[in-house]
Write a protein that holds these residues in place. Structure first.
Motif, mmCIF file in Angstrom:
data_model
loop_
_atom_site.group_PDB
_atom_site.id
_atom_site.type_symbol
_atom_site.label_atom_id
_atom_site.label_comp_id
_atom_site.label_asym_id
_atom_site.label_seq_id
_atom_site.Cartn_x
_atom_site.Cartn_y
_atom_site.Cartn_z
ATOM 1 N N GLU A 115 2.629 4.947 -4.361
ATOM 2 C CA GLU A 115 2.033 4.243 -3.230
ATOM 3 C C GLU A 115 1.862 2.739 -3.484
ATOM 4 O OE1 GLU A 115 0.894 7.144 -4.432
ATOM 5 O OE2 GLU A 115 1.708 8.325 -2.760
ATOM 6 N N ASN A 116 1.643 2.325 -4.733
ATOM 7 C CA ASN A 116 1.364 0.903 -4.973
ATOM 8 C C ASN A 116 2.474 0.173 -5.716
ATOM 9 O OD1 ASN A 116 1.176 1.527 -7.725
ATOM 10 N ND2 ASN A 116 -1.052 1.472 -7.778
ATOM 11 N N ARG A 117 3.592 0.851 -5.933
ATOM 12 C CA ARG A 117 4.666 0.249 -6.727
ATOM 13 C C ARG A 117 5.319 -0.943 -6.017
ATOM 14 N NH1 ARG A 117 7.129 2.188 -11.108
ATOM 15 N NH2 ARG A 117 6.050 4.175 -10.808
ATOM 16 N N GLY A 118 5.489 -0.840 -4.698
ATOM 17 C CA GLY A 118 6.221 -1.871 -3.978
ATOM 18 C C GLY A 118 5.342 -3.007 -3.478
ATOM 19 N N ASN A 119 5.964 -4.157 -3.294
ATOM 20 C CA ASN A 119 5.299 -5.319 -2.720
ATOM 21 C C ASN A 119 5.467 -5.240 -1.198
ATOM 22 O OD1 ASN A 119 4.363 -7.804 -1.899
ATOM 23 N ND2 ASN A 119 5.647 -9.002 -3.277
ATOM 24 N N LYS A 120 4.443 -4.775 -0.500
ATOM 25 C CA LYS A 120 4.526 -4.560 0.942
ATOM 26 C C LYS A 120 4.926 -5.824 1.697
ATOM 27 C CE LYS A 120 1.009 -0.873 1.152
ATOM 28 N NZ LYS A 120 1.841 0.193 1.704
ATOM 29 N N ALA A 121 4.526 -6.967 1.194
ATOM 30 C CA ALA A 121 4.789 -8.222 1.899
ATOM 31 C C ALA A 121 6.275 -8.507 2.057
ATOM 32 C CB ALA A 121 4.113 -9.378 1.165
#
Length: 587
Positions: free
Chosen positions: A283-289
């Motif tokens: 869930e937190n691996r990627g840079n959502k921005a």
């Protein structure tokens, strides 16, 4: 045969044998010293010529002020054991376990191996600070630990989770993973050096000067566009919003529209680069921005509005019937049940009427609407994928489109941001062009590269720029977006003393298991800038799946207040003075 003769024959035989042996030895020496000399010299060199690699220092990463470090190296140590010297493996394992934070049984297994040398590491437990080194050294001096040795190295440090997705991290093998660490690894890591010298039996250098050496070329320092003060404020406000609305995540970006510089970028949930093995998840691996791709919703209406103004189609005083419109076999409705009756297009923009933008899209026609979406940096919607902004961060998404000419109903929904997927950074770049007088500027996070040894700047990032609409059109769009904040759906984004312009978005989330949308699952957002007439910063905020238990969740009620607080803090940090006339009116 007499005794004398036998004695002579025996002496002759012995002489012949010795002569033969001596001849063999001489021939062997000739063979070793001539024909086979290279092989023996090489073997000897392995024993008495030592070559060691010299590790370079990894470059530091600074924020835009070059006063605050975002990533740097500190002294650290690895530990190993000469197993033959370890007198009591079990006791040694008991002592080391709490110090190295490695299970006692794992250490005991290592200490009892048949290898002469073993590294005392397990999982990500490889490097240790000086405090651990001192404790183990003291125990070794006291004779409590025998056969345990330290190897000096270095360890990457960060400011906790600050800008974790932007920076990336180094894994246990010092390999750069994600973010700036990965993107600019060649600049940061430098080049290894080496030293060759003749050593004694005990490994001591026999000469004051090495036979051959090449000093390491230390890594270069990076100065990013990030402002640490703004970054901290953005992360704090984003965390508060996610907690208050029990959201699953979110992202926020602050950028300078004139240069494309990213002043802050945050994604939630996040991870700790010091403890990546235990904090990184799917869930937190990627840079959502830069990586997440979702329907933008009403924030995309800015593109349709700009296209309509540029083409001379938009008349703010013309009227239309709000509420719903039939396109093909579909009925498209306004977000407000029943609409607002007959209203002007100017009011339609302020109220974020879907019908108004469908009509504007129809007046533009498919060819022109597709053309302007492409000009604003999103790409050709008749293709399968969109176009990346080219931001200097890894794994950038490019958006999903139709992979064919869209049907009339699809083109209609595209006009108000539904049915296509884009990334947050694409939207920031597009709206920054409106704020920048119609000039699109490539977003970026690297500002400068410095040689710390020579104390000089060796590279400056120069983004690509190009005009996409006229200054006149950009000014009119800014004025309309100002109305949205002043009296429309984004009133919660207003900052006292400043004139804010922007647009809210409330996008339903598509059902991943079929057609249609998930019930009560939204991505709510706001994108805007301030001051609206001479924009200094652009802010984008998106909150993923805020809980509907808190009443009406929309871009105006959830994302706009977060953007307001970010704008207020960022304008103060950048020392942008409030409008005196507005301040006087508020007294």
């Amino acid at each position: 045969m007499g005794p004398l003769k036998k004695s002579k024959e025996r002496s002759l035989l012995i002489g012949l044998v010795w002569t033969l042996c001596l001849g063999v030895i001489i021939l062997r020496l000739l063979w070793v010293q001539t024909i086979n000399s290279d092989e023996w010299i090489a073997e000897a060199r392995e024993n008495w010529v030592k070559e060691e690699k010299l590790r370079p220092h990894r470059g530091k990463i600074y924020d835009r002020t070059k006063e605050e470090q975002l990533a740097w190296e500190v002294d650290a140590y690895k530990f190993g054991a000469a197993t033959e010297e370890v007198k009591n493996p079990k006791k040694t394992a008991q002592i080391l376990a709490p110090l190295l934070q490695i299970d006692e049984n794992v250490l005991l297994e290592k200490l009892t191996q048949e290898k002469k040398w073993v590294e005392l590491k397990h999982g990500t437990k490889v490097k240790y600070p000086e405090s651990v080194y001192k404790k183990i050294t003291d125990l070794r001096k006291k004779g409590t630990l025998t056969g345990i040795y330290s190897l000096p190295t270095s360890q990457r440090k960060y400011n906790g989770v600050q800008a974790a997705h932007v920076l990336g991290y180094l894994n246990m093998d010092d390999k750069a993973i994600g973010g700036v660490e990965s993107k600019y690894d060649k600049w940061l890591r430098g080049k290894e050096g080496y030293i060759k010298y003749v050593q004694s039996k005990d490994g001591v250098m026999l000469s004051d000067q090495p036979q051959e050496d090449r000093p390491p070329e230390h890594g270069k320092d990076l100065v990013l566009t990030l402002d640490s003060q703004i970054q901290r404020q953005v992360e704090r406000k984003l965390d508060e919003a996610i907690k208050n609305y029990e959201a699953t995540g979110g992202t926020a970006i602050v950028a300078d529209p004139k240069t494309g510089e990213v002043l802050a970028m945050a994604s939630r949930p996040t991870f700790d680069p010091h403890r990546y093995a235990s904090t990184l998840t799917k869930e937190n691996r990627g840079n959502k921005a830069v990586e997440s791709q979702f329907e933008p919703g009403s924030t995309f209406k800015i593109v349709t509005l700009a296209a309509a103004i540029e083409e001379g189609i938009f008349n703010p005083n013309a009227t239309f019937q709000s509420g719903s419109i039939r396109v093909g076999d579909q009925t498209i409705r306004d977000w407000y049940p029943g609409g607002w009756g007959t209203i002007t297009y100017g009011e339609g923009v302020e109220l974020s009427s879907n019908v108004a933008f469908v009509k504007l899209g129809q007046q533009l026609g498919a060819e022109r609407l597709i053309h302007y979406i492409d000009k604003f940096g999103f790409g050709d919607i008749t293709a399968k994928f969109g176009r990346k902004t080219g931001i200097d961060l890894p794994a950038e998404g490019n958006g999903y489109f139709f992979n064919r000419p869209p049907y009339p109903a699809e083109l209609a929904t595209t006009a108000f941001g539904q049915g296509i997927s884009v990334t947050p950074i694409q939207q920031v770049a597009a709206v920054s062009a409106i704020a920048n007088g119609g000039v699109w500027c490539q977003p970026h996070v690297m500002k400068e590269v410095w040689d710390s040894e020579q104390k000089k700047r060796i590279k400056t990032f120069k983004p690509t720029k190009h005009r996409i609409i006229s200054q006149k059109t950009a000014k009119q769009v800014r004025e309309r977006l100002r109305d949205v904040v002043k009296s429309g759906t984004a009133q919660e984004a207003e900052v006292p003393g400043f004139r804010v312009a922007g647009k809210t978005g409330t996008a339903q989330k598509p059902d991943p298991n079929g057609r249609g949308y998930l019930k009560d699952k939204y991505v709510v957002s706001f994108i805007g800038f301030a001051p609206y007439d001479h924009p200094d910063i652009v802010v984008y905020v998106a909150i993923d799946e805020p809980s509907s238990a808190y009443g009406n969740v929309s871009g105006g009620t959830v994302a706009a207040p977060v953007a307001r607080d970010i704008l207020k803090n960022a304008l103060q940090i950048r020392q942008i003075q409030p409008n005196k006339q507005i301040v006087d009116l508020l007294k």
